[in-house]
Design an enzyme around this catalytic site. Sequence first.
Site, PDB file in Angstrom:
ATOM      1  N   GLN A  70       0.832  -1.207   0.000  1.00 25.03           N
ATOM      2  CA  GLN A  70       0.000   0.000   0.000  1.00 25.03           C
ATOM      3  C   GLN A  70       0.866   1.257   0.000  1.00 25.03           C
ATOM      4  O   GLN A  70       1.764   1.393   0.838  1.00 25.03           O
ATOM      5  CB  GLN A  70      -0.943   0.035   1.203  1.00 25.03           C
ATOM      6  CG  GLN A  70      -2.004   1.113   1.015  1.00 25.03           C
ATOM      7  CD  GLN A  70      -2.810   1.413   2.245  1.00 25.03           C
ATOM      8  OE1 GLN A  70      -2.253   1.748   3.294  1.00 25.03           O
ATOM      9  NE2 GLN A  70      -4.124   1.305   2.136  1.00 25.03           N
ATOM     10  N   CYS A 101      -6.204   7.487   4.895  1.00 22.69           N
ATOM     11  CA  CYS A 101      -5.563   7.820   6.176  1.00 22.69           C
ATOM     12  C   CYS A 101      -6.027   9.190   6.671  1.00 22.69           C
ATOM     13  O   CYS A 101      -5.914  10.186   5.950  1.00 22.69           O
ATOM     14  CB  CYS A 101      -4.037   7.802   6.032  1.00 22.69           C
ATOM     15  SG  CYS A 101      -3.239   8.227   7.597  1.00 22.69           S
ATOM     16  N   ASP A 204     -15.624  -2.184  11.334  1.00 26.43           N
ATOM     17  CA  ASP A 204     -16.408  -2.686  12.464  1.00 26.43           C
ATOM     18  C   ASP A 204     -16.772  -4.164  12.383  1.00 26.43           C
ATOM     19  O   ASP A 204     -17.789  -4.572  12.954  1.00 26.43           O
ATOM     20  CB  ASP A 204     -17.683  -1.853  12.661  1.00 26.43           C
ATOM     21  CG  ASP A 204     -17.386  -0.388  12.936  1.00 26.43           C
ATOM     22  OD1 ASP A 204     -16.214  -0.064  13.189  1.00 26.43           O
ATOM     23  OD2 ASP A 204     -18.328   0.421  12.896  1.00 26.43           O
TER      24      ASP A 204
HETATM   25  C1  LIG Z   1      -3.347   0.586  14.237  1.00 29.56           C
HETATM   26  C2  LIG Z   1      -3.984   0.867  12.906  1.00 29.56           C
HETATM   27  C3  LIG Z   1      -3.202   1.186  11.829  1.00 29.56           C
HETATM   28  C4  LIG Z   1      -3.778   1.421  10.566  1.00 29.56           C
HETATM   29  N1  LIG Z   1      -2.962   1.650   9.493  1.00 29.56           N
HETATM   30  C5  LIG Z   1      -3.516   1.757   8.247  1.00 29.56           C
HETATM   31  C6  LIG Z   1      -2.698   1.830   7.081  1.00 29.56           C
HETATM   32  O1  LIG Z   1      -1.459   1.804   7.140  1.00 29.56           O
HETATM   33  N2  LIG Z   1      -3.342   1.919   5.878  1.00 29.56           N
HETATM   34  C7  LIG Z   1      -4.719   1.927   5.765  1.00 29.56           C
HETATM   35  O2  LIG Z   1      -5.254   1.988   4.657  1.00 29.56           O
HETATM   36  N3  LIG Z   1      -5.489   1.855   6.854  1.00 29.56           N
HETATM   37  C8  LIG Z   1      -4.930   1.742   8.073  1.00 29.56           C
HETATM   38  N4  LIG Z   1      -5.743   1.582   9.159  1.00 29.56           N
HETATM   39  C9  LIG Z   1      -7.212   1.523   8.969  1.00 29.56           C
HETATM   40  C10 LIG Z   1      -7.682   0.084   8.815  1.00 29.56           C
HETATM   41  O3  LIG Z   1      -7.064  -0.539   7.703  1.00 29.56           O
HETATM   42  C11 LIG Z   1      -9.214  -0.006   8.666  1.00 29.56           C
HETATM   43  O4  LIG Z   1      -9.609   0.696   7.511  1.00 29.56           O
HETATM   44  C12 LIG Z   1      -9.959   0.583   9.864  1.00 29.56           C
HETATM   45  O5  LIG Z   1      -9.323   0.228  11.084  1.00 29.56           O
HETATM   46  C13 LIG Z   1     -11.412   0.103   9.880  1.00 29.56           C
HETATM   47  O6  LIG Z   1     -11.484  -1.287   9.923  1.00 29.56           O
HETATM   48  P1  LIG Z   1     -11.777  -2.112  11.292  1.00 29.56           P
HETATM   49  O7  LIG Z   1     -13.080  -1.607  11.831  1.00 29.56           O
HETATM   50  O8  LIG Z   1     -11.808  -3.542  10.874  1.00 29.56           O
HETATM   51  O9  LIG Z   1     -10.670  -1.773  12.247  1.00 29.56           O
HETATM   52  C14 LIG Z   1      -5.186   1.380  10.419  1.00 29.56           C
HETATM   53  C15 LIG Z   1      -5.974   1.074  11.530  1.00 29.56           C
HETATM   54  C16 LIG Z   1      -5.404   0.809  12.751  1.00 29.56           C
HETATM   55  C17 LIG Z   1      -6.285   0.453  13.923  1.00 29.56           C
END
Ligand SMILES: Cc1cc2nc3c(=O)[nH]c(=O)nc-3n(C[C@H](O)[C@H](O)[C@H](O)COP(=O)(O)O)c2cc1C
Length: 340
Positions: A70, A101, A204
């Site tokens: 990415q 981001c 989520d």
């Molecule tokens: C610790 C952390 C680091 C993340 N780093 C990235 C990243 O490098 N690139 C990205 O597209 N999203 C990043 N995200 C977002 C996640 O990929 C995801 O879109 C977001 O957490 C929602 O999904 P979830 O509800 O399953 O956590 C990050 C999220 C967390 C919690």
Amino acid sequence: MQIGNLHIDHPIFLAPMAGITDHPFRVICREYGVGVVYTEFVSANGIVRESAKTLDMVRFTPDERPIGIQLFGEDAATIAESAAIMAERFQPDIIDLNFGCPVPKVTKRGAGSAMLRDLDLMRRVVEATVAAVPDLPVTVKMRAGWDKSCIVASEAAAIIEAAGAVALTLHPRTTTQSFSGLADWSLIAEVKRTVSIPVVGNGDVRTPHDALRMFEETGCDAVMVARGALGRPWFFRQIGDLLAGREPQEVTLSEVTRVCRRHFELLLADRSEQLAVNLTKKHFSHYLKGFPNAGHWRKAFLSTESTASIGQLLDELDRFAEDAGTVTLPLASETGQHAG
Ligand SMILES: Cc1cc2nc3c(=O)[nH]c(=O)nc-3n(C[C@H](O)[C@H](O)[C@H](O)COP(=O)(O)O)c2cc1C
């Protein structure tokens, strides 16, 4: 499912997570059956500058495939150049563009989710990247919009498809929302109706049933999980169980211990002693949760200074897990589940 000409066996993806989805964690998630993994986001500028630290973040091994690298940046030509460098040096399976981001350090440069406020730049970034890596699928991961008065998910999705991306992932929160509130899954359904490229739903998914519900409620082609898998790579086996019509298998403390040891060994093989110790502490603080006395074990590992003492503590944790017998971890991660 297909992403361009790449066949994906299992439509469950590990989301990119900065500081979390490193080589050991990605290997372990693949061992638990996840369909696709991603590196954390890496700076296009850093790649083009040949920053050793940046290049080190994208190293991967064949057992991680299929893997997406990415990229984030603010300049179309630089992002495209960095994609070409990645394709030549590492031959990933996918180049993914970060338009999601929300961190101010990234958005104030015009990168990440700031692209949601400049759809023309977003289009140029996708077009330039697609042209730079004609043999690789280019995909996008984005949020729904900058704030609630600027929800652009469907408009952006149509632009991204027309610009040549072959799949897109939507985390349907806005930039200003960061991680608050709930992901609005109805926007995933809306994007799915708008484009004909595969749509990956994200946001989520905290229980195996959430994953099933995301497929049913949005019609998405794949589900991507971030926080639900943080310290819980076995979550992917549990989702696989449910999708195959089986009751998701719970995880025993012995299995948690085995995962900790596996992660530690993968770090030892890949990193210096000092870095292996530091990274072990970070990852173990995520793995060691949700069972009696977990706090005691987290503290014990945090106070270790050498790989030898981590090895000894792991042996002690093994004995503790054996004595604990049938202790199992709950199926939902600690922050609860999506309300629908
Ligand atoms: C610790 C952390 C680091 C993340 N780093 C990235 C990243 O490098 N690139 C990205 O597209 N999203 C990043 N995200 C977002 C996640 O990929 C995801 O879109 C977001 O957490 C929602 O999904 P979830 O509800 O399953 O956590 C990050 C999220 C967390 C919690």
